[in-house]
Design an enzyme around this catalytic site. Structure first.
Site, PDB file in Angstrom:
ATOM      1  N   THR A 140     -26.979  53.386  11.183  1.00 43.82           N
ATOM      2  CA  THR A 140     -25.916  54.353  11.496  1.00 43.82           C
ATOM      3  C   THR A 140     -26.137  55.031  12.841  1.00 43.82           C
ATOM      4  O   THR A 140     -25.182  55.310  13.568  1.00 43.82           O
ATOM      5  CB  THR A 140     -25.855  55.407  10.364  1.00 43.82           C
ATOM      6  N   SER A 172     -29.252  48.402   7.792  1.00 43.71           N
ATOM      7  CA  SER A 172     -30.611  48.283   7.239  1.00 43.71           C
ATOM      8  C   SER A 172     -30.705  47.539   5.903  1.00 43.71           C
ATOM      9  O   SER A 172     -31.774  47.008   5.590  1.00 43.71           O
ATOM     10  CB  SER A 172     -31.297  49.643   7.155  1.00 43.71           C
ATOM     11  N   THR A 197     -30.796  54.258   7.474  1.00 46.03           N
ATOM     12  CA  THR A 197     -31.556  55.105   6.550  1.00 46.03           C
ATOM     13  C   THR A 197     -31.715  54.484   5.165  1.00 46.03           C
ATOM     14  O   THR A 197     -32.616  54.871   4.414  1.00 46.03           O
ATOM     15  CB  THR A 197     -30.869  56.469   6.389  1.00 46.03           C
ATOM     16  N   ASP A 198     -30.848  53.522   4.834  1.00 46.70           N
ATOM     17  CA  ASP A 198     -30.862  52.995   3.458  1.00 46.70           C
ATOM     18  C   ASP A 198     -32.217  52.407   3.073  1.00 46.70           C
ATOM     19  O   ASP A 198     -32.621  52.479   1.904  1.00 46.70           O
ATOM     20  CB  ASP A 198     -29.782  51.922   3.286  1.00 46.70           C
TER      21      ASP A 198
HETATM   22  N1  ASP Z   1     -26.045  54.250   5.826  1.00 47.58           N
HETATM   23  C1  ASP Z   1     -26.962  53.503   6.552  1.00 47.58           C
HETATM   24  C2  ASP Z   1     -27.640  54.297   7.671  1.00 47.58           C
HETATM   25  O1  ASP Z   1     -27.894  55.423   7.490  1.00 47.58           O
HETATM   26  C3  ASP Z   1     -26.597  52.190   6.988  1.00 47.58           C
HETATM   27  C4  ASP Z   1     -27.877  51.463   7.171  1.00 47.58           C
HETATM   28  O2  ASP Z   1     -28.820  51.764   6.466  1.00 47.58           O
HETATM   29  O3  ASP Z   1     -27.940  50.671   8.098  1.00 47.58           O
HETATM   30  O4  ASP Z   1     -27.947  53.827   8.719  1.00 47.58           O
END
Ligand code: ASP
Length: 326
Positions: A13, A57, A89-90
């Protein structure tokens, strides 16, 4: 001597921009991310940008992580003071723990990201990246292993979890709290995560398959009958490491064929080892060959078991290694 920090971008993100359909996808490079951070020039750091991948991710694989470990090794060998990885973050908690286990030495390795993408009001990416750089450059962070820096908090890789789908404060270390905070730009670390355990990135790192299977009220073990083809398993038990009685024979059968680590879906705390003794309790399951995960949650236990199996560790070595996380 000027400290040298490398920022390695992997996507997520923090690096996302809108596509034609109106959603966001990762497009920004490490240079783009650094250009959005105010105040970097005043830090008196030499900052190098390296774009390794541009991935959401959930699509990061063990092959990507092995490449990342090599890239970090190159930066450290070239005299780097610290490394900051940006990613989605995932799966930050998994990447950070993989790095905690596989990057030897004292050089700080920080992972960060963002919950709000750059097109939203108040994106958190630039602040997280700046805090991550400050921590990576700090002598206080040396020797602490993998760290996750988010919302001005510094978390140990082996404890941190993503616990919210959208909040900018999504990262917590349940039961322990962060190691410290970034206060007025200064990393202030009050606690340490304890001794590290380092492992090689074994030759089978891209081949090994370790599953995570949860159990739940009323489970009869049906999912556990479908685990052929896996090299190892993490059982996310209820409470302190328990399963419903009908699951026990199925689990015992799986544990006779592959290493099965017993973790908990509870979200905090360590596995018990000698309190309950009813059928399906931790005493029963450990007696049938399951290996307690200590303080590791199911997803971190999976990373550790994956790395051990990638080096063809024996059951004895696996049990001994997990005991160090208790
Ligand atoms: N929601 C996710 C992020 O915070 C998407 C990911 O993990 O790429 O980046």
């Amino acid at each position: 001597m000027t400290k040298r920090i490398t920022v390695i971008a992997m996507g997520g993100t923090i690096a996302m921009t809108p596509d034609a359909g109106g959603g966001v996808v990762p497009t920004l490079t490490a240079d783009d991310l650094l250009a959005a951070v105010p105040g970097l020039a005043e830090l008196d750091l030499e900052i190098t940008a390296r774009t390794l991948f541009s991935l959401p991710s959930p699509s990061i694989t063990f092959a990507h992580l092995a490449t990342l470990v090599s890239a970090i090794g190159e930066e450290i060998a070239a005299g780097g003071t610290g490394v900051v990885i940006t990613q989605g973050t995932d799966t930050i908690e998994e990447t950070a723990f993989f790095l905690d286990l596989t990057v030897p030495g004292d050089t700080p390795v920080v992972v960060t990201g963002a919950m709000r993408h750059p097109s939203l009001a108040g994106p958190d990416g630039p602040a997280n990246l700046l805090a991550g750089i400050r921590v990576a450059a700090s002598p206080a962070a040396r020797g602490l292993g993998g760290l996750v820096v988010f919302a001005d908090e510094v978390h140990a890789a082996r404890l941190v979890r993503k616990t919210h789908t959208a909040s900018t404060g999504a990262f917590v270390s349940p039961g322990f709290g962060p190691l410290g905070l970034v206060v007025e730009g200064e990393p202030r670390l009050l606690t340490t995560p304890g001794a590290r355990h380092c492992l090689p990135v074994g030759p089978r790192v891209t081949e090994v398959r370790v599953g995570v299977v949860p159990t739940a009220l009323g489970d009869d073990g049906a999912l556990l009958r479908c685990v052929d083809g896996f090299d190892g398993l993490v059982l996310a038990g209820v409470g302190a490491g328990h399963v419903p009685e009908p699951v026990v024979p199925v689990l015992a059968d799986v544990a006779a064929r592959m290493p099965v680590v017993l973790a908990s879906r509870a979200g905090a705390g360590a596995m018990l080892t000698h309190t309950y003794s009813y059928p399906g309790s931790e005493v029963d399951l450990i007696g049938r060959g399951l290996i307690p995960s200590g303080f590791l949650d199911p997803y971190k236990a999976r990373i550790l078991l994956h790395l051990l199996l990638a080096s063809d560790a024996s059951r004895t070595e696996i049990t001994r290694t997990f005991a160090r996380f208790g």
